[in-house]
Every structure is written in structure tokens, then in C-alpha cells.
Design a protein around this motif. Structure first.
Motif, mmCIF file in Angstrom:
data_model
loop_
_atom_site.group_PDB
_atom_site.id
_atom_site.type_symbol
_atom_site.label_atom_id
_atom_site.label_comp_id
_atom_site.label_asym_id
_atom_site.label_seq_id
_atom_site.Cartn_x
_atom_site.Cartn_y
_atom_site.Cartn_z
ATOM 1 N N ARG A 164 39.089 25.767 50.968
ATOM 2 C CA ARG A 164 38.450 26.983 51.499
ATOM 3 C C ARG A 164 36.952 26.963 51.292
ATOM 4 O O ARG A 164 36.420 26.231 50.466
ATOM 5 C CB ARG A 164 39.024 28.236 50.833
ATOM 6 C CG ARG A 164 38.796 28.333 49.314
ATOM 7 C CD ARG A 164 37.657 29.235 48.925
ATOM 8 N NE ARG A 164 37.317 29.154 47.514
ATOM 9 C CZ ARG A 164 36.431 28.323 47.006
ATOM 10 N NH1 ARG A 164 35.795 27.456 47.778
ATOM 11 N NH2 ARG A 164 36.167 28.306 45.716
ATOM 12 N N GLY A 175 31.255 37.001 48.154
ATOM 13 C CA GLY A 175 32.131 37.610 47.144
ATOM 14 C C GLY A 175 32.440 36.599 46.053
ATOM 15 O O GLY A 175 33.550 36.111 45.931
ATOM 16 N N HIS A 218 32.754 35.394 42.091
ATOM 17 C CA HIS A 218 33.080 35.882 40.747
ATOM 18 C C HIS A 218 33.441 37.376 40.769
ATOM 19 O O HIS A 218 33.288 38.072 39.771
ATOM 20 C CB HIS A 218 31.945 35.611 39.755
ATOM 21 C CG HIS A 218 31.830 34.145 39.411
ATOM 22 N ND1 HIS A 218 32.259 33.619 38.222
ATOM 23 C CD2 HIS A 218 31.361 33.098 40.144
ATOM 24 C CE1 HIS A 218 32.031 32.297 38.222
ATOM 25 N NE2 HIS A 218 31.494 31.966 39.383
ATOM 26 N N ASP A 252 36.573 38.109 42.121
ATOM 27 C CA ASP A 252 38.054 38.163 42.174
ATOM 28 C C ASP A 252 38.664 38.548 40.825
ATOM 29 O O ASP A 252 39.533 39.415 40.751
ATOM 30 C CB ASP A 252 38.680 36.882 42.766
ATOM 31 C CG ASP A 252 38.370 35.582 42.046
ATOM 32 O OD1 ASP A 252 37.559 35.588 41.081
ATOM 33 O OD2 ASP A 252 38.942 34.545 42.450
ATOM 34 N N THR A 269 40.977 30.920 36.460
ATOM 35 C CA THR A 269 40.428 31.296 37.766
ATOM 36 C C THR A 269 41.050 32.602 38.254
ATOM 37 O O THR A 269 42.054 33.068 37.708
ATOM 38 C CB THR A 269 40.674 30.174 38.778
ATOM 39 O OG1 THR A 269 42.064 29.828 38.720
ATOM 40 C CG2 THR A 269 39.856 28.947 38.444
ATOM 41 N N GLY A 299 42.217 33.650 41.500
ATOM 42 C CA GLY A 299 43.262 33.785 42.518
ATOM 43 C C GLY A 299 42.798 33.750 43.965
ATOM 44 O O GLY A 299 43.611 33.570 44.880
ATOM 45 N N MET A 300 41.476 33.909 44.193
ATOM 46 C CA MET A 300 40.997 33.895 45.587
ATOM 47 C C MET A 300 41.403 32.630 46.337
ATOM 48 O O MET A 300 41.833 32.695 47.491
ATOM 49 C CB MET A 300 39.470 33.983 45.595
ATOM 50 C CG MET A 300 38.844 33.489 46.901
ATOM 51 S SD MET A 300 37.083 33.717 46.988
ATOM 52 C CE MET A 300 36.455 32.490 45.858
ATOM 53 N N GLY A 327 31.548 29.358 46.154
ATOM 54 C CA GLY A 327 32.432 28.844 45.100
ATOM 55 C C GLY A 327 31.963 29.217 43.704
ATOM 56 O O GLY A 327 31.072 30.058 43.531
ATOM 57 N N GLY A 328 32.575 28.570 42.730
ATOM 58 C CA GLY A 328 32.386 28.965 41.336
ATOM 59 C C GLY A 328 31.001 28.717 40.761
ATOM 60 O O GLY A 328 30.604 29.348 39.789
HETATM 61 C C1 GLA Z 1 36.414 29.482 41.643
HETATM 62 C C2 GLA Z 1 37.677 30.220 41.217
HETATM 63 C C3 GLA Z 1 37.876 31.509 42.012
HETATM 64 C C4 GLA Z 1 36.609 32.361 42.034
HETATM 65 C C5 GLA Z 1 35.388 31.507 42.375
HETATM 66 C C6 GLA Z 1 34.106 32.273 42.247
HETATM 67 O O1 GLA Z 1 36.564 29.023 42.951
HETATM 68 O O2 GLA Z 1 38.797 29.391 41.400
HETATM 69 O O3 GLA Z 1 38.977 32.218 41.496
HETATM 70 O O4 GLA Z 1 36.448 33.030 40.820
HETATM 71 O O5 GLA Z 1 35.296 30.348 41.569
HETATM 72 O O6 GLA Z 1 34.053 33.291 43.193
#
Ligand code: GLA
Length: 363
Positions: A9, A14, A16, A18, A149, A151-152, A314-315
Motif C-alpha cells: 500500500r 494520515g 501515525h 491509526d 503497528t 493495523g492500517m 508510511g512509518g
Molecule cells: C507503519 C505501520 C502502520 C502505521 C504507519 C504510520 O506502516 O505499520 O500501522 O502506523 O506506519 O502511519
């Protein structure tokens, strides 16, 4: 034999939010993972087309989780959790084959676990509903692999739909499909893989999560989702620690940006989302502090090369940047990033354009 495929994905906006029970707006990519599940005579055996050695464990054996390679825990974790929940999982061979680049922040792990969970549910006739399948994939990552993590990634890998982004309410995991027709808007979404090595990403991710939870506790709310934009100034005034204040400001403003971007997309105003994406990046850089020089440079170069908006996705601590660019400006934007990277002495970035694709499915 049962074969499933699930995608990686990107997240439009959006970050951090989730694990703060907030909102996210990701879409499923074309790259993903294919899982094949077959009956075997004994044991559970797991093979990956990207790894040399297969992993074989005694069927039902829960011991040794720490002794198997990390990639295989995303597969064995599903078998362990199902067994733990009373499913009599027979001897199986699971083969996975992925084309999501690892370490790029495109959720290769969600593609892996979602393809495996979908194939297992189907092969074993478990009849898991959408919520149960999502819970299984999230539990594999949180409990069997041990990554905290939010869940997104699993949610969009399971529920993504071609031509749509997925507005996810991460409190109750309800999802709404929002159309995203980039071509109709004369735009493209450029994904730049900075190839910056992830520095301390595991420890920093957990630290951000703990910091947000601590701030919510100090504010007396179940999660930072419960601080509204109207309440933000008051909440900031009640926190003494600058780090807590920055985290709260990021999460509250980011949730608001997700909903605003989603409203623009609903109305077909794709171009109007640009400034919100760029504001999201500034918030990640200045308040949440999860960017690195390579991603900041990529964002600046995209904006200087005609992007309407750009942000890390992403993270954090490396990974990919997205830029919303005119359809006929993709090459110029990619060139701009390449030049900026070369000037800064960074390694060569990779890039591709992305449109929303389907989520997990049987092949
Ligand atoms: C990683 C985590 C997600 C989310 C993103 C930041 O991808 O797996 O759960 O927290 O970072 O948005």
C-alpha cells in the motif's frame, strides 16, 4: 491447492494516526505477495521465492518462535494463532512469492500476512468474516511477530478497491471507499523510493506510540482521536512536555487533514489536496520528527519541480515519498529528485507511478 494475492500500500495521508484510534486514507498497490497453500503429509513447511532456505516446523508446535527467521513468522504466526484459537490446522505447505520492495515502507509485511491469511481461510474453509480476517492479520503482526503497528496496512491490503482510496476509521475499523481518478484530473501520483536505510525505525516507532498513549493519559482521553481541532489549544496548554505537545499537535491536525483530503476527493477536487499533503509532511518533519534528510530532500525537489503537494508516506525514518504531479510532468519531477539526490550526495532513488488497485483476492 489455494492461491491468494494481497497488495502492498501507500498512504495518501494520515500517518501515525491509526494507533491513536484516528483516520487514515491509504490505497492498495499493484505490487504484492502471492501465497499458495497446499495439503502436506506432515509438519508445516514454509517457503519463500525470495529466500534460500525453507522453514519446517512441527505441526502445532508453538515453541521456537524466536528461532525461525522473521519473514517466516508472518506465515507461521497465522498457523500458530489459528491453532491457539482452536482450529485443527492440518499439515500444510505454504509458498509465498512477493514483488513489494522490502524496507521501502510499502507494507511488504501486510501483503505477506494478508495473502497467507486469505489463502488459509479459504483452503481450510474457516469462513472468517471481514472483521475476523482483519483481526487475525493484525494479531499476527502485533502478537506473533511482535511489531506494535496500528493495523492500517492490513486493513487496506484486505479491503482496497481499484480506483478508490479507503477512508478508515481506526477506532472501529469501518471503511469507506472514496473514488480517486487521477487521470480524469490530469494528475499522477509519483512514488519516490528514497532507498534511505531505515534508521532506528523499530525503536522510534514504538517510542512515538508510547509517547502518544502517555499524552492521551495525561489529557484524560481514551486516545488522541478524542482531542478535536477545537480542543487542541486547550490540550496543548495542559501539557508540560514539549514532546507530548508536538505529538498531540501532529495527530490532531493529521486527523483533520485526512477528513479534509477525503472531502476533496469525494467532490472530485483532486488537485486541491496538494497543500494538505505538503502540510502533512511539515507536521511529520517538525512536530512528529519522523523524517530523514533523504525524504525531506525528495519532498522539496518534487515541490520545486511542479508537484501540487508532496509528503513522506508510511512509518518514517526512510522509505517512500509521494508527489501529486501533473500527468505530463512526471518525468520532470522524477528528474528533479534525481538531481537533488545527486547534489546532496545521496544514492540513486527509484520511482514509479501508482493508481489504486484491488485488495486481497483468490487467484
Ligand atoms: C507503519 C505501520 C502502520 C502505521 C504507519 C504510520 O506502516 O505499520 O500501522 O502506523 O506506519 O502511519
Amino acid at each position: 491447492m489455494t492461491v491468494w494475492r494481497a497488495p502492498g500500500r501507500i498512504n495518501v495521508v494520515g500517518e501515525h494516526t491509526d494507533y491513536n484510534d484516528g483516520f487514515v486514507l491509504p490505497f492498495a498497490l499493484e505490487v504484492g505477495c502471492t501465497a499458495t497453500v497446499e495439503d502436506a503429509t506432515e509438519d508445516w513447511s514454509v517457503r519463500s521465492a525470495q529466500q534460500d532456505e525453507p522453514v519446517v516446523v512441527r505441526r502445532g508446535g508453538l515453541a521456537g518462535a524466536g528461532e525461525v527467521p522473521e519473514w517466516s513468522r508472518y506465515v507461521l504466526g497465522a498457523l500458530w494463532l489459528l491453532t491457539d484459537r482452536g482450529v485443527d490446522v492440518p499439515p500444510l505447505e505454504v509458498v509465498v512469492d512477493a514483488d513489494v520492495p522490502t524496507g521501502a515502507g510499502l507494507s511488504s509485511s501486510a501483503a505477506l500476512v494478508c495473502s497467507v491469511a486469505g489463502a488459509l481461510d479459504d483452503h481450510l474453509g474457516l469462513g472468517l468474516d471481514d472483521d475476523a480476517l482483519f483481526a487475525l492479520t493484525r494479531d499476527v503482526e502485533n502478537d506473533a511477530v511482535g511489531a506494535p503497528t496500528g493495523g492500517m496496512d492490513q486493513l487496506v491490503s484486505l479491503r482496497g478497491r481499484e480506483g478508490h482510496v479507503l477512508l478508515c476509521d481506526m477506532r472501529d475499523h469501518t471503511t469507506t471507499l472514496v473514488p480517486l481518478d487521477l487521470a480524469a484530473a490530469g494528475l499522477a501520483l509519483l512514488v519516490v523510493d528514497t532507498r534511505a536505510p531505515h534508521r532506528h525505525s523499530d525503536g522510534e516507532y514504538g517510542a512515538r506510540r508510547r509517547g502518544c498513549e502517555e499524552a492521551a493519559r495525561l489529557l484524560g482521553v481514551p486516545a488522541l482521536r478524542d482531542v478535536s481541532s477545537d480542543d487542541l489549544d486547550d490540550a496543548l496548554g495542559r501539557l508540560e512536555d514539549d514532546e507530548h505537545r508536538r505529538y498531540v499537535r501532529h495527530v490532531v491536525t493529521e486527523n483533520a487533514r485526512v477528513l479534509e483530503v477525503s472531502r476533496h476527493l469525494e467532490a472530485g477536487r483532486v488537485g486541491d489536496t496538494g497543500p494538505l499533503l505538503t502540510a502533512s509532511h511539515a507536521s511529520m518533519r517538525d512536530d512528529f520528527r519522523i523524517t530523514v534528510p533523504e525524504v525531506d530532500t525528495a519532498v522539496e525537489a518534487l515541490l520545486a519541480s511542479g508537484a501540487l503537494g508532496a509528503r513522506m508516506t508510511g512509518g518514517g525514518f526512510g522509505g517512500c515519498v509521494i508527489g501529486l504531479v501533473p500527468e505530463d510532468g512526471v518525468d520532470a519531477a522524477a528528474d528533479g529528485v534525481r538531481r537533488a539526490f545527486s547534489d546532496a550526495g545521496f544514492g540513486e532513488p527509484d520511482w514509479f507511478t501508482a493508481t489504486p488497485q484491488a485488495g486481497a483476492r483468490r487467484l
